[in-house]
Write an enzyme that holds these catalytic residues in place. Structure first.
Site, PDB file in Angstrom:
ATOM      1  N   ASP A 140       8.871   9.712  14.569  1.00  0.00           N
ATOM      2  CA  ASP A 140       8.946   8.402  13.931  1.00  0.00           C
ATOM      3  C   ASP A 140       8.557   8.466  12.456  1.00  0.00           C
ATOM      4  O   ASP A 140       9.222   7.885  11.596  1.00  0.00           O
ATOM      5  CB  ASP A 140       8.030   7.427  14.680  1.00  0.00           C
TER       6      ASP A 140
ATOM      7  N   ASP B 211       9.654   1.135  20.775  1.00  0.00           N
ATOM      8  CA  ASP B 211       8.247   0.820  20.529  1.00  0.00           C
ATOM      9  C   ASP B 211       7.630   0.033  21.678  1.00  0.00           C
ATOM     10  O   ASP B 211       6.418  -0.211  21.678  1.00  0.00           O
ATOM     11  CB  ASP B 211       8.116   0.014  19.234  1.00  0.00           C
TER      12      ASP B 211
END
Length: 426
Positions: free
Chosen positions: A219, A265
């Site tokens: 990420d 997420d």
């Protein structure tokens, strides 16, 4: 436009300007607070209910609802596969027409969304059916080959109630396909998230740490290092993110200034939180300490992500804040309670088939090989009948040797062997 932008696998939060070249009026503080608060609430719902359903899924015996277990090898490879997929999508959007790619993706997610939403609402809809509802069982079976070489490809069991849920989900699917409305997008996104948390199971805490740690680096690299993730997230028209308009108070349901949150997420930390709930239940202490701790850690991490994104007006990798919180808080609680060993030795996959006999340690026995075999059989779930192979086996089973005679035989053999050695030396 302040938004939380996601990619197909993981997700990130971004703050940026309008992408269509027009000037939009700034969102009001009330609208921004409503949008971010709604995103936070929508993220918590699939994690909470998906974790509860993962417990029933692990204990269930229905083959169509069996969870997919993620091993440490899968967790180590996932960031690499996700990176290749993300880069591939980026190149596709650069080379080919974005319109045609999104058309194919819309049809693909149209089918997946209907199935996911139907599976999500099925337990809830069962409560509304009357007792005399004519419910019939069906089975969808695809096989390959014939005779002994026949192999099952698809074996899905469903009933009339499932067909009703499928019809209702199809209405939402057609609405999304024709209008791409943000409410229909969120219904599909919530269904994907809940199904992911329910059906994707980490086999142990170490695997969860490997997966979250790898995606933590993934990420950060794709958000801070390149513009690949943000570009794909903006170009990808599919229900792989939750959205909520920041100008809802001004424009109502036709608002178009969205804040966004990627499904990755939600699902990635969610399957780790669900694992800790199953660990809580395995302790048999009637407490859900680790589940509530990790759930509170997720709220803290996601809230911190939104706050930093709003302050700095720049893309933020959400897992940069979620991973340390979701792993660190439960580990600190385990250290305080002295249960770190129990946490990292817990195996979630052992609960999927509780009736399967498992050899957890090697027994310490002495004597003949027959006594070793008997001891091993006693450690398993139940005794098994052995079919005698020859008459001598029948005689030995009906006339078991006494341990003392076995010892005498051994001593006699040793004595004979020693006498033979003495003669050779002479």
């Amino acid at each position: 436009m302040d938004s939380a932008v996601s990619d197909p696998h993981n997700g990130s939060a971004e703050a940026g300007g309008p992408t269509n070249g027009t000037t939009r009026p700034p969102s009001t503080p009330e609208g921004i607070a409503l949008a971010y608060g709604s995103l936070l609430l929508m993220a918590l719902l699939p994690i909470f209910f998906g974790a509860l359903r993962s417990v029933r899924c692990a204990r269930g015996k229905n083959a169509s609802d069996m969870p997919e277990t993620i091993t440490s090898r899968d967790a180590a490879r996932f960031p690499i596969i996700a990176s290749c997929t993300l880069l591939g999508l980026y190149l596709f959007f650069k080379i080919f027409s974005q319109e045609y790619i999104n058309l194919l993706l819309s049809m693909y997610f149209f089918v997946l969304g209907i199935l996911a939403l139907s599976h999500t609402i099925s337990p809830l809809m069962n409560k509304f059916f009357p007792a005399n509802f004519p419910n019939r069982q069906y089975q969808l079976l695809f096989t390959q080959g014939s005779g002994e070489n026949k192999e099952e490809i698809i074996n899905y069991e469903f009933d009339t109630k499932d067909l009703v849920c499928l019809g209702l989900s199809s209405i939402v699917g057609v609405w999304y396909l024709l209008r791409k409305h943000w409410i229909a997008n969120n219904l599909f996104g919530l269904a994907f998230s809940l199904n992911g948390v329910e059906l994707l199971h980490l086999n142990n805490v170490s695997t969860g740490c490997i997966l979250l740690g790898g995606l933590f680096i993934y990420d950060i690299f794709w958000v801070f290092g390149t513009n690949v993730m943000v570009t794909v997230a903006k170009s990808f028209e599919a229900p792989i993110k939750l959205v909520f308009p920041q100008d809802l108070l001004e424009k109502g349901l036709e608002a178009d200034n969205f804040a966004m949150l990627g499904l990755g997420d939600i699902v990635i930390p969610g399957i780790f939180i669900a694992l800790l709930l199953r660990f809580d239940i395995s302790l048999k202490k009637n407490t859900h300490t680790y589940f509530y701790t990790s759930f509170a850690a997720y709220i803290f991490g996601l809230g911190l992500t939104i706050f930093i994104m709003h302050i700095f007006k720049h893309a933020q990798p959400a897992l940069l804040y979620l991973v340390p919180a979701c792993i660190g808080f439960p580990v600190l609680v385990a250290l305080a309670k002295g249960e770190v060993t129990e946490m990292f030795s817990y195996e979630s996959s052992a609960e999927i088939l509780p009736h399967t006999p498992r050899l957890t340690h090697f027994p310490t026995v002495s004597g003949s090989p027959a006594s070793l075999a008997d001891s091993m059989q006693q450690k398993l779930a139940g005794p098994r009948r052995r079919r005698p192979q020859n008459p001598s086996a029948i005689y030995e089973e009906s006339n078991p040797k006494d341990p003392a005679s076995v010892t005498e035989t051994r001593e006699g053999t040793e004595a004979t062997t020693s006498k033979g050695l003495e003669k050779k030396e002479k």
